[in-house]
Design an enzyme around this catalytic site. Structure first.
Site: not given
Ligand code: ADP
Length: 482
Positions: A181, A233-235, A238, A289, A386
């Protein structure tokens, strides 16, 4: 005397964007039900409409990936898998300009970077992993390491196609199939990559791409047919993923946030260090990051470095990402711009001193001038959180130990930089810095052979190199071997 640059826009004629996209499942594009717009962050022009994947789309994609895994992909030899990966790599090179222009339109990053960094690295990742596909028995991972099955892969918007390559190339090389995704604001190059899979005649279902938002990502994470999660992606997200899989036997690699320290000692080559500082924080608008977002300067050279940094920053060209002379492009989204503005305002309120060069920023689109904060202390939020934008927090130190203590004083541990002419000092500092990636006298350099990942809240596991392969393979007892 200053020279004005004439506009040098890259033509966008090479890309053709459809008004609406579906998902890529089992080798074909299938229509989505709901759609959301994706825009060019430099102009706010709507580029296309992207499908919002739901549970049933994820279900179909996982079923296709499972079928492809059992019927086709796991039956092919490593050499055959490698052929497909080489083919994908070559097609990516042939279509490099198309990918670079599309990435710049959808993400807002300068064409100079997509053309010279993102896309060449994408091809390099496929070439590198193609080479491993038939040599996994010799990777030092034990006898006959085995794939997990279907990998669920969720990627962010800062390096859309590059993060796809980091995920898809090792998964396919090791014999896994994929449901990926892309991030909601940057799906277009992943959808163009789906066309490359078709062009390479990759067997149906080996790569499936479901577009959507966090709920789509969560559906992938929670799907019982997924055996391995790879997330960047974000902590915060994660942590959610770690919680969601805690009671399952799913494996995960999580590549999360950072607050990288770029430590400049008094014996550093100052002009090179200034270039490295600029590259560390202003590359990709600071949407990195592993950005060197904290500059930790030895006090005796601080004034000189800051003065030179300001002169250098005044030469950064901010503007049209498609212009070949642009250094700093658009912020990827309105939400991200709001976050950068909020954290910068907190820096002002906490008493740090803000400086930016004079920039003419367009009213349309999302822009933020390259910015530094001096007088930052460890307690300031801009030294801890960050910002994920072109904003540098500058701290100083007197002794090498103080530099290490300050560098390590965050919840993160992804990257760090050391600037010094003394090899012994570089080795000493690299042993004391708690960071997964440490650059010496350079910054933000990437190579598919080099493992990447973090300590503490920056994540779990490594991507790239042999360590990255290991994350997609069952070894030893896990394979059922005695
Ligand atoms: P960023 O700060 O880069 O926007 P995110 O962590 O919000 O970081 O997003 C990184 C990815 O994780 C995106 O593809 C987002 O759609 C997806 N994402 C956001 N929330 C969830 C979740 N609860 N579970 C799995 N994937 C998610």
């Amino acid at each position: 005397m200053t020279f004005e640059y004439a506009p040098a826009p890259e033509s966008r004629a090479i890309v053709s964007i459809k008004p609406k996209y579906g998902h890529f499942i089992n080798g074909s594009f299938v229509a989505g039900k709901k759609h959301f717009p994706t825009i060019n962050p430099a102009t706010e022009e709507i580029l296309s409409h992207i499908s919002l994947g739901g549970l049933s789309d994820v279900d179909k994609a996982v079923a296709a990936a499972q079928k492809a895994y059992t019927k086709t992909w796991s039956k092919l030899s490593g050499k055959e898998r490698g052929k497909y990966l080489y083919r994908i790599a070559r097609i990516l090179q042939e279509r490099a300009r198309e990918f670079a222009v599309l990435e710049t339109l959808d993400n807002g990053k300068p064409i100079r970077e997509t053309r010279d960094i993102d896309i060449p690295l994408v091809a390099a990742h496929f070439f590198y992993h193609a080479g491993w596909a038939d040599k996994l028995d010799y990777a030092g991972l034990g006898h006959s390491p085995q794939p997990y099955g279907v990998a669920g892969q969720i990627i962010p918007w800062n390096f859309p196609l590059l993060m796809l390559a980091w995920k898809v190339a090792p998964a396919l090389a090791t014999g896994n199939t994929v449901v990926l995704k892309p991030a909601e604001t940057t799906s277009l190059t992943a959808l163009l990559f789906a066309e490359v899979c078709q062009q390479a005649e990759l067997p149906d279902g080996v790569v499936n791409i479901v577009t959507g938002d966090g709920s789509t990502g969560a559906a992938i994470v929670n799907h019982p047919g997924i055996h391995k999660i790879a997330f960047t992606g974000s902590t915060d997200v994660g942590k959610k993923i770690a919680r969601a899989i805690a009671s399952t036997d799913k494996k995960a690699t999580l590549e999360l946030g950072g607050k990288g320290a770029n430590v400049v000692f008094d014996d550093a080559p100052i002009d090179e260090a200034v270039e490295g500082i600029v590259n560390g924080i202003f590359f990709n608008q600071g949407h990195v990051c592993c950005a060197g977002s904290r500059l930790i300067l030895q006090e005796s050279i601080a004034d000189e470095v800051i003065e030179k940094l300001k002169v250098r920053m005044s030469k950064i060209r901010v503007g049209d990402p498609l212009d070949k002379n642009t250094d700093l492009g658009a912020i990827n989204s309105k939400e991200q711009l709001v976050k950068i503005k909020e954290l910068s305002a907190i820096g002002d309120a906490e008493g740090a001193e803000r400086w930016s060069p004079q920039c003419n920023l367009s009213d349309k689109g999302f822009w933020f001038a390259p910015t530094i904060f001096t007088g930052v202390t460890q307690a300031h939020r801009i030294a801890q959180e960050e910002i994920f934008g072109p904003v540098l927090s500058i701290l100083t130190f007197r002794t090498p130990q103080e530099a290490m203590d300050k560098a390590n004083n965050t919840p993160f541990g992804l990257s760090a930089g050391i600037w010094s002419e003394k090899g012994s000092r570089i080795f000493w500092a690299s042993q004391h810095l708690k960071a997964g990636v440490i650059w010496a006298n350079t910054f933000n350099k990437f190579d598919p052979a080099s493992p990447f990942g973090g300590y503490k809240e920056s994540g779990w596991g490594r991507e790239g190199g042999k360590h990255g392969l290991a994350a997609y393979l069952k070894t030893g007892k896990e394979t059922g071997a005695k």
